[in-house]
Enzyme design. Structure first.
Site, short mmCIF file in Angstrom:
data_model
loop_
_atom_site.label_atom_id
_atom_site.label_comp_id
_atom_site.label_asym_id
_atom_site.label_seq_id
_atom_site.Cartn_x
_atom_site.Cartn_y
_atom_site.Cartn_z
N GLY A 38 -39.72 91.43 -16.33
CA GLY A 38 -39.68 92.80 -15.82
C GLY A 38 -40.93 93.26 -15.11
N LYS A 39 -41.71 92.33 -14.57
CA LYS A 39 -42.97 92.71 -13.91
C LYS A 39 -42.75 93.62 -12.71
CE LYS A 39 -44.96 88.90 -12.79
NZ LYS A 39 -43.83 88.00 -13.14
N LEU A 79 -40.19 95.63 -11.76
CA LEU A 79 -39.77 96.99 -12.10
C LEU A 79 -40.92 97.76 -12.74
CD1 LEU A 79 -37.71 99.23 -12.39
CD2 LEU A 79 -36.85 98.11 -14.47
N LYS A 87 -48.31 92.53 -3.58
CA LYS A 87 -47.99 91.24 -4.20
C LYS A 87 -48.62 90.18 -3.30
CE LYS A 87 -44.97 88.37 -6.59
NZ LYS A 87 -44.29 88.43 -7.89
N THR A 147 -43.37 83.85 -4.17
CA THR A 147 -42.60 82.60 -4.07
C THR A 147 -41.13 82.93 -4.27
OG1 THR A 147 -42.81 82.12 -6.44
CG2 THR A 147 -44.53 81.26 -5.00
N ASP A 198 -40.47 90.83 -3.71
CA ASP A 198 -40.75 91.90 -4.66
C ASP A 198 -41.27 93.14 -3.94
OD1 ASP A 198 -39.93 90.29 -6.75
OD2 ASP A 198 -41.94 89.53 -7.15
N GLY A 221 -45.56 85.21 -12.12
CA GLY A 221 -45.53 84.61 -13.45
C GLY A 221 -46.66 85.13 -14.33
#
Length: 211
Positions: free
Chosen positions: A15-16, A18, A33, A37, A44, A108
């Site tokens: 959930g990064k 959001l 960002k 990838t 994103d 990640g």
């Protein structure tokens, strides 16, 4: 110390993005960002831009956009390139707002390699950013959460706290207690995620160290 917040997760798919949208909305910050990838489902940056409703935030262009949904070092290798961390740092100076926060989202977790020599943790340190850790409950999440907290403690990187996503579980109370990092809020599961939802959740976050 720059007015920078780095959003990291205890793993992939927790959930990064959001969370980054909610933090960006809460602070009326800019979003960035640096390394994206996996381009099949869009970026994103596009997702966050579609979820913000304040008139101030700017979503900045990525430094690297890589097709393969893999770790950045591998995705770059498959495109016969290499992520240049100096280039990322130079771009951070360009996109940093003069008087507001910059919310950067990682790919990640902290030990994801950007190239053969540099991990995400190293980039965070060089960005001089404060960290928000995104966690979600699943089998093994306590271990992943506390490993993330431990590596941040050992690195001396400042941590604002935890934001939990998904359904509530008592594990998160213990993670807060064991790590010593505060809970900044939680973002529940939602049938519909839109600007109204993000604005509502942003208003519930308590990011006290970022004011």
């Amino acid at each position: 110390m720059y007015k920078r917040i780095f959003i990291t997760g205890i793993g992939t798919g927790v959930g990064k993005t959001l969370t980054a949208a909610c933090v960006t909305e809460a602070l009326q910050a800019d979003y960035w960002k640096p390394v994206q990838t996996g381009l099949e489902e869009g970026t994103d940056t596009e997702t966050v831009r579609s979820l913000l409703s304040n008139p101030v935030s700017v979503c900045h262009k990525e430094v690297y956009c890589l097709r393969e949904p893999a770790s950045p070092h591998l995705a770059a290798r498959l495109e016969q390139t290499r992520i240049d961390v100096e280039r990322v740092l130079q771009q951070a100076e360009i996109v940093q707002p003069a008087d507001r926060w910059l919310v950067a989202e990682g790919a990640g977790g902290l030990m994801v390699p950007l190239n053969e020599d540099v991990f995400t943790l190293d980039l965070v340190a060089r960005l001089q950013a404060q960290v928000i850790i995104v966690a979600q409950n699943y089998l093994g999440s306590i271990n992943h959460s506390l490993l993330t907290a431990r590596v941040l403690q050992q690195s001396g990187i400042p941590v604002l706290g935890w934001i939990f996503s998904g359904d509530y579980h008592t594990n998160e109370d213990e993670v807060v207690q064991w790590s010593g990092y505060p809970r900044l809020g939680r973002i529940p599961q939602a049938a519909r995620v839109d600007r109204a939802f993000v604005k509502e959740q942003a208003g519930k976050l308590t990011i006290t160290g970022a004011h």
